[in-house]
Structure formats: structure tokens, C-alpha cells
Design an enzyme around this catalytic site. Structure first.
Site, mmCIF file in Angstrom:
data_model
loop_
_atom_site.group_PDB
_atom_site.id
_atom_site.type_symbol
_atom_site.label_atom_id
_atom_site.label_comp_id
_atom_site.label_asym_id
_atom_site.label_seq_id
_atom_site.Cartn_x
_atom_site.Cartn_y
_atom_site.Cartn_z
ATOM 1 N N GLY A 87 0.782 -1.222 0.000
ATOM 2 C CA GLY A 87 0.000 0.000 0.000
ATOM 3 C C GLY A 87 0.814 1.272 0.000
ATOM 4 C CD GLN A 88 6.792 2.927 0.478
ATOM 5 O OE1 GLN A 88 7.157 1.751 0.486
ATOM 6 N NE2 GLN A 88 7.616 3.929 0.713
ATOM 7 C CB VAL A 90 4.828 8.864 -0.862
ATOM 8 C CG1 VAL A 90 6.039 9.777 -0.912
ATOM 9 C CG2 VAL A 90 3.558 9.625 -1.244
ATOM 10 C CG HIS A 94 5.535 7.834 4.709
ATOM 11 N ND1 HIS A 94 5.952 7.416 3.450
ATOM 12 C CD2 HIS A 94 4.190 7.580 4.746
ATOM 13 C CE1 HIS A 94 4.930 6.953 2.769
ATOM 14 N NE2 HIS A 94 3.853 7.025 3.534
ATOM 15 C CG HIS A 96 1.101 6.276 8.251
ATOM 16 N ND1 HIS A 96 0.315 7.192 7.602
ATOM 17 C CD2 HIS A 96 1.762 5.582 7.275
ATOM 18 C CE1 HIS A 96 0.475 7.065 6.302
ATOM 19 N NE2 HIS A 96 1.348 6.098 6.072
#
Length: 808
Positions: A87-88, A90, A94, A96
């Protein structure tokens, strides 16, 4: 490889250390949703060094402490997506940090297990397998989340009612806006399906095509119909109902008793069984295949077929057998309100008594100007005893779709055929044709426009009408009657809009008139002293340089000032007008970090889906929207009770349009709150002058700012400026002239960089005739101010027979 995280200004960071930084998520799933990002561009967690991983989790702790102090969440989800399959989206690592609150979802059990749809909550199992209807379990509550995820929608509904389309419309168009394919099959069994509903399905297809252009990728919509009499064998009934949705990682179908009607989708007792593709692939496949078989057997819905069906339905009055649902009555169109009645009478006088073929009507935003036009078309038809051919012309496709909805509701008994010449549609046939200026002004389409081929033509938002594209159409059109509609006839560029209509304004009701008659809500305007130095921002051709403006006003200090006013002057639903996409996202991030449920809507790829964002704002799922040049006109948002002018709008016309977004009357809404910034530039003089001129009598801006005389505003309205803002505007006003007219002329000229017209001053309540006897006429006065060009002076000073007898 680039990263949007690295493009964010450091002012957007909420925490940082030597190797990482944290910033609010642009699309938060909960208030305070934060991303922790390494300063180095690395794709995933597994590509980061041990030092970077340690720095990231150090910031996770820091972010949690800050969120605990600010928002007091009841729990957290900490998550990492590594790779596209996970589901990445970008490809810059990072983490969440998602605050969770009791009640933010119906059943939170399973937590991060929900990354695999249907496998998260092993305690609760799955989505409810059966929708049972009624007030506690309306079917649309099950359909809405499926519409929101789907890229392919297939609906089989034996009957279609207009009321049911009202329930589905926002969901369908939101899905189309995301690029989904939507197909719908219905039937003519017992003639229960309303002909008006079938006509509306054609409008959906035409409207979606109009919204689909070269630079706008939308989904597709098509409706088909099963003719029972054409079925083979002894089949003489058609009564299936199924709803199927597919999207990334999910597939779900409902089979049961709900047709497309308000009752069946809402409070009616209807049972619909859910089949999930991953749980029962065979059953799901059976539903999908059955739909495809009927889709191939159904015939495309056309205007000819709908007209024929409407005649049959009127002739055949077959009683419904026990157990069938009754056709829901069609709500009658609302009666015109007082201002609309007065405008209709004025238009009738213009045609019948004065013999006019052109007229301009000015109604403030929220007074129903498009509905007025449809009512006048109906009046024309009654007077002439026949249906007119109508052209509706607008500069934006969204305005055409809204106009079509209005006309369909009013002209339902006429079964009018609609044509579309906009986006990917090229139709100029039909009883009512909706055309975009951009499309129709092209030479190949203009050549198809036969002069005199329309009895009645409507130009919406006609303050754009002096553009060459409009003129090329109007010069060729030659309709029996031409009606111009606008809320703001004065253009910022001084062009002569009224001249297009033989200088005949048949009726005018501005914001002040709407408020005085309680058809619009009053406003409370708060002008904040803007610390920005606009002398450093390039201003050319009545516009600020976009890049320089963004750099000057996109600051945390300005947002902090806005936030203080935001808290002091609350609202439930807010529009924030921003100067650029970056500005909108910065403001969105800033407000989201303070617990505001907000989205940024603009023309860029990172925009929140427009239709969904608007629907969420109306439903109360969002508190605010940050917008860039999208909601200035043509959008109906009655529940908005606060607007924030975070950008300096150069044009008073656009300023009034933005103000008008919040003036519509709604239940429980007492007034509109306006938060604005007032800075050291002449554009701010013009917008404040515009406000204090909205009453029945004009107010002198200098007297108002100096505290000599209060502004004569519409009932219930207030204009409250910071003392520093008042002093600033006073310092920008030029020296007093010899008369009120001279002073107003000079103020407007200096504020706009161009001379105002005599008509504009007259409409603001000034009397240019008072310039006599000091001046022989209006243009003598303009010449004395040094505002005539050499050719104009030459005409003015022509010998004895010159045009010096032209008076104001």
C-alpha cells in the site's frame, strides 16, 4: 526520484532531529495524523540505517507527547507501508502516527490487521451480511462505502424512481470523478419506472460527458433498459435487483429487494444479502455473470425510446399486483419567491410592452437565478403555446450540469430532450442544449450554429460575456430572446457587460436586497490587520504576481493570526480561500494539526476528490475545505456558515462571489461569518468599499473608516475592522475632492488603476449629474482628471458638432 515530503517547507514540520522530521498528513484519517520521515530519501524501512531508524522512533515518541498534550487521544496506531503491494504510494519511508479516539469507528477491534480487507477484526468477523432496511439500517448506508471504493459499479434495478436517483446522485458522480465505470440496467415492467427518471439517467450520461475533457479524466456512465415484451418465451415479468462493486482489493455484491427509490434505499423495509468476493468467489462470480447477460440483452437508453415509453405509460394504466411497490410521487417544483416573481414580471414587460429581445437580470448568489431562467422559459412557452428551443451557455461545465438539473426538475412534464456540447459531447440537437463557451466557440462547432435556430438563449455568469469567445457566439446566435444572468455584472476589467443586452437591466436584486427580504442570511465581517508588506509584491494588470504573493502570505505567522480569529469567531462549516496549491496544503496541514477535519481541493493531482469533499462537508464529516480558484461561483453550499479570505482577492467581483458562497439560507443558520485580512494595498480599499455599499443607501468609506458615520448596511450585517486596519486604509485613501462623486471616482480609479464608468458610480448611489455646472458633461470631467486617451480627447474637442452633449 523526488519526494513531496522534502518539498514541504520547514514551517510545516511539527518536530525534527538531525536525521528525521515530522509533519501532519495531508489526508489525515484522524485529527493529528502525523508522518515521521527521514531527511534522506530512502524508499522503505529496510533501506534505512540503524541510526535513521532510531531517529525516527525518537520522533515518534516526541510526536506522541505533543499529541497527548494537545488532543488527548485514547490510543494510537503506529504503521509503516513498505512497497507497493503493502500500500505504499510515496516511495519515501514514512511512519504513520495515528491518534485514535473512542467512537471514531464502530468497532476498532483488529487494529492494524485491517490492512488485509476482511481479515482485520477476527472477533467481529466481517461486514454485516444482510441489510434489513428501516430507519436503523437503511440500505444506502451499506452502499455508500462501496461507492467510495469502487472503480466498477454494476446496478440491476427493475424499477427506477426519480426520488431514488436523488439519493444516489452524489455517490455516482463522486465515483465517476475518480474514474469509475458505472453501468445501470432497468426495465419497463408494468411501467412502474418513471419516464422522468429515465430522462434524468440520460442527463447523467450527458452531464458526465460534458465534464469529460482532454485535461479531465472521468469514468463512464451508461444506462440500458430491458423491454419485457421483447423477452423470449413466456417471460412477461422483470423484477431483479442487484448491486455490484469492485475496486482495488475488494469486490462486493448485494442481491435482494431494493429498487432505486427513496423508500427502498432509505426507511423502507428491504432485505439485501451481501456477497464478498474473497469469502464466496463462486456466488460473487454468479452475480457478475448474471448481470453481464442482462447487460448484453438490454437496449441502450435513448431520448427516442424514453419519449415513446412516456406515451405508453400514460396510455396504459395497469394496477400493480399485490406485493409490488407503488410509484413514489414526484415532488412538485417549489413556487418562485417574491424576488423571482418580480423578476419574471419584469421580463414579461420587457418582451410584451417594450418589445425587447435582450435583457440582463442581476440576482445575488443564493437567490435562485438559474431557476428563474427556467421559470421564464416556461412562461415563454405558455405565452407562445409551444415549447421553445433553448440554448444554455456557460463558461464552466459544472454550471451546465447544475442548470440541466434545474431545468429537468421544472420541465418534467414537457419531457424535453437535452443536448450537450461540452467536454467530449458534440450535440447541438435537442429542445434544450447545454453548451460550454470553450466548445461552442471553436470554428467547427460555430459553423454548425445556424442563426435564429434557438428561440431562447441564456448566458449564465454573463460577467464573462465580453470575452472574444462569447462575442463570437452571440454575434452568430440571433435568438428570439437573449437572457443574461449574473450575480456581479461589473467586471474587474471595466468591460461593458450591459452593452451586450442593449443596456437593459430588466431586474436587479443585489446581496442587500436578498438579506433585507430574508432570502439570504446577514453577514458579520471581521477585517484583520495584515502584516504582509504588499509593496514588495509585484502588481501588474490588476493582479499580484502569483509566485511573489505565495511567498509573501504563505507563513505560519499569518496562519496563527487566522487561527486566533477562527477560535474567536466559530463556524460549523468553513470555506478557506487560498492563493495557490502549496498555500492550500500548508493551511490544511496547519488546521488539521489543531484538530480541524479538513481537506484541500484544487486542480492538482494531490487534491482531495472534489465531489466527495463537498459531500463530506455538507454531511458534517469535514469541518472545512481549503480551496484554490474552484468555489468562486456556481457551487451551492447552503450549510457553509464561515468563509476565510486567506488570500487577497484582487477583484471586488470575485470577492462578492466568494462572499456569496456562504449567504444561502439553511436551517439553524443565523448568519455568515467572514474572516478577512486587510493590508497595505489599494485592493483592500475596494473590497471594504464594496461591503459598505451593499445597503439600500451608499455609505461613504472615508466617513466609515474615520468613525464619523456608521455604514448603512443590510439588516443584521456588521463590518468590524481592527483599529490598525482602519488607520491603514485611511492612509491609503487619496485627498478629498470637491464633491462626493469626484471623491468616489478618484478612490475607485486609484484603487483599481483604471477609471470607473458613470453607470457604475450611479449604481453605487452617487449622482454623476451633480458634476454640472462645473463640467459640461461626464467626459469633460474625465478629461479634467487626465483620464482620457489622446484619441478620446480628440473626439471630445471636435468642433461645434462634437459629442459634448453626452451627459452622465
Amino acid at each position: 526520484m523526488t519526494s513531496p515530503f522534502l518539498e514541504a517547507p520547514e514551517s510545516a514540520w511539527v518536530a525534527s532531529n538531525a536525521l528525521a522530521f515530522a509533519l501532519r498528513d495531508r489526508f489525515p484519517v484522524s485529527p493529528g495524523h502525523t508522518l515521521v520521515v527521514p531527511r534522506r530519501l530512502v524508499p522503505t524501512w529496510f533501506d534505512a540505517t540503524s541510526e535513521e531508524r532510531a531517529a525516527i522512533f525518537e520522533l515518534v515518541d516526541t510526536v506522541k507527547r505533543h499529541l497527548d498534550a494537545e488532543l488527548h487521544p485514547d490510543g494510537y496506531n503506529i504503521g509503516i507501508n513498505a512497497g507497493e503491494a503493502a500500500g505504499q504510494t510515496v516511495m519515501h519511508l514514512h511512519v504513520h502516527v495515528i491518534p485514535r479516539f473512542r467512537g471514531d469507528v464502530d468497532d476498532p477491534r483488529g487494529g492494524v490487521r485491517h490492512v488485509i480487507p476482511g481479515r482485520g477484526n477476527y472477533l467481529a468477523g466481517r461486514a454485516p451480511p444482510l441489510a434489513t432496511g428501516g430507519a436503523d439500517d437503511p440500505f444506502v448506508r451499506h452502499l455508500a462505502p462501496a461507492f467510495a471504493r469502487a472503480t466498477d459499479v454494476a446496478i440491476l434495478s427493475a424499477f427506477v424512481q426519480e426520488s431514488g436517483l436523488d439519493v444516489l446522485e452524489s455517490h455516482v458522480f463522486a465515483a465517476l470523478g475518480r474514474g469509475a465505470r458505472v453501468r445501470l440496467v432497468t426495465g419497463d415492467y408494468l411501467h412502474v419506472t418513471q419516464a422522468t427518471a429515465l430522462a434524468e439517467l440520460l442527463d447523467w450520461a450527458g452531464g458526465n460527458a460534458a465534464l469529460t475533457g482532454a485535461e479531465c479524466t472521468r469514468g463512464s456512465f451508461e444506462a440500458r433498459v430491458v423491454e419485457v415484451d421483447a423477452l423470449t418465451g413466456k417471460i412477461r415479468s422483470f423484477h431483479p435487483k442487484s448491486w455490484r462493486f469492485e475496486g482495488a482489493g475488494f469486490g462486493a455484491a448485494f442481491v435482494g429487494s431494493s429498487n432505486i427509490s427513496r423508500a427502498a434505499l432509505g426507511p423502507g423495509i428491504e432485505w439485501n444479502l451481501r456477497v464478498d468476493r474473497h469469502r464466496d468467489p463462486d456466488a460473487y462470480r454468479a452475480v457478475a455473470c448474471a448481470f453481464e447477460r442482462w447487460w448484453s440483452r438490454a437496449r441502450p437508453l435513448t431520448a427516442d425510446w424514453v419519449e415513446s415509453y412516456a406515451r405508453r405509460a400514460r396510455q396504459v394504466a395497469v394496477g400493480l399486483p399485490p406485493g409490488e411497490e407503488d410509484a413514489e410521487p414526484i415532488d412538485p417544483p417549489p413556487p418562485p419567491h417574491r424576488i423571482q416573481r418580480e423578476a419574471l414580471a419584469a421580463l414579461q414587460r420587457s418582451r410584451a410592452e417594450e418589445g425587447r429581445r435582450r435583457a440582463l437580470v442581476v440576482l445575488a448568489t443564493g437567490l435562485g437565478i438559474t431557476y428563474l431562467a427556467a421559470l421564464d422559459v416556461e412562461a415563454w412557452a405558455e405565452h407562445h403555446g409551444r415549447r421553445p428551443r433553448v440554448l444554455v451557455l456557460a463558461h464552466r461545465e459544472e454550471l451546465l450540469v447544475q442548470a440541466a438539473r434545474t431545468f429537468r426538475r421544472l420541465l418534467r412534464d414537457l419531457t424535453a430532450r437535452f443536448g450537450w456540447c461540452a467536454g467530449s459531447a458534440n450535440e447541438l440537437d435537442g429542445d434544450v442544449v447545454f453548451a460550454s463557451v470553450q466548445k461552442l466557440s471553436r470554428p467547427e462547432h460555430l459553423a454548425r450554429l445556424a442563426p435564429g435556430s434557438f428561440d431562447y438563449a441564456i448566458v449564465d455568469e454573463v460577467h464573462h460575456g465580453t470575452a472574444p469567445s462569447y462575442r463570437s457566439i452571440l454575434d452568430r446566435l440571433d435568438p428570439g430572446f437573449l437572457l443574461g444572468l449574473t450575480a456581479t455584472p461589473e467586471r474587474a476589467d471595466g468591460a461593458d457587460v450591459a452593452g451586450l443586452f442593449d443596456d437593459h437591466v430588466a431586474y436587479r436584486a443585489d446581496i442587500g436586497a436578498g438579506i433585507e427580504r430574508s432570502l439570504l442570511v446577514p453577514f458579520a465581517y471581521f477585517g484583520l490587520r495584515d502584516e504582509t508588506d504588499y509593496r514588495a509584491v509585484t502588481f501588474h494588470n490588476r493582479r499580484f504576481d502569483p509566485g511573489a504573493l505565495e511567498k509573501a502570505i504563505d507563513t505560519d505567522r499569518r496562519l496563527e493570526q487566522m487561527w486566533r480569529a477562527w477560535q474567536e469567531h466559530p463556524g460549523e462549516r468553513t470555506l478557506v480561500f487560498c492563493c495557490s496549491i502549496r498555500h492550500a496544503h500548508h493551511a490544511c496541514d496547519f488546521l488539521a494539526a489543531r484538530g480541524v477535519r479538513i481537506a484541500a481541493v484544487h486542480s492538482g493531482p494531490e487534491s482531495a476528490p472534489r465531489e466527495e469533499a463537498l459531500a463530506d462537508l455538507v454531511a458534517g464529516k469535514l469541518d472545512a475545505l481549503c480551496a484554490v480558484d474552484l468555489f468562486n461561483e456556481g457551487i451551492d453550499l447552503p450549510n457553509v456558515d464561515r468563509v476565510v479570505m486567506l488570500r487577497p482577492t484582487e477583484s471586488p467581483v470575485v470577492f462578492l462571489q466568494q462572499l456569496g458562497r456562504g449567504l444561502r439560507v439553511a436551517d439553524g443558520k443565523a448568519r455568515l461569518t467572514v474572516l478577512d485580512f486587510v493590508g497595505n494595498h489599494r485592493v483592500f480599499i475596494d473590497r471594504v468599499r464594496t461591503l459598505v455599499s451593499l445597503g439600500s443607501e451608499p455609505s461613504d468609506l472615508r466617513d466609515f473608516l474615520g468613525g464619523i458615520r456608521a455604514a448603512r448596511l443590510p439588516p443584521g450585517c456588521t463590518v468590524d475592522l481592527d483599529l490598525e486596519a482602519k488607520d491603514l486604509l485611511l492612509s491609503l485613501l487619496p485627498a478629498r475632492g470637491k464633491s462626493e462623486v469626484e471623491r468616489a471616482y478618484r478612490d475607485l480609479r486609484d484603487a483599481r488603476g483604471e477609471r470607473p464608468t458613470a453607470g457604475e458610480l450611479f449604481r453605487m448611489g452617487y449622482r454623476p449629474a451633480t458634476l454640472r455646472p462645473a463640467h459640461q458633461g461626464w467626459f469633460d470631467f474625465v478629461a479634467s482628471e487626465g483620464d482620457l486617451s489622446p484619441p478620446e480627447l480628440q473626439v471630445l474637442r471636435f468642433p461645434a458638432d462634437r459629442e459634448n452633449d453626452v451627459r452622465a
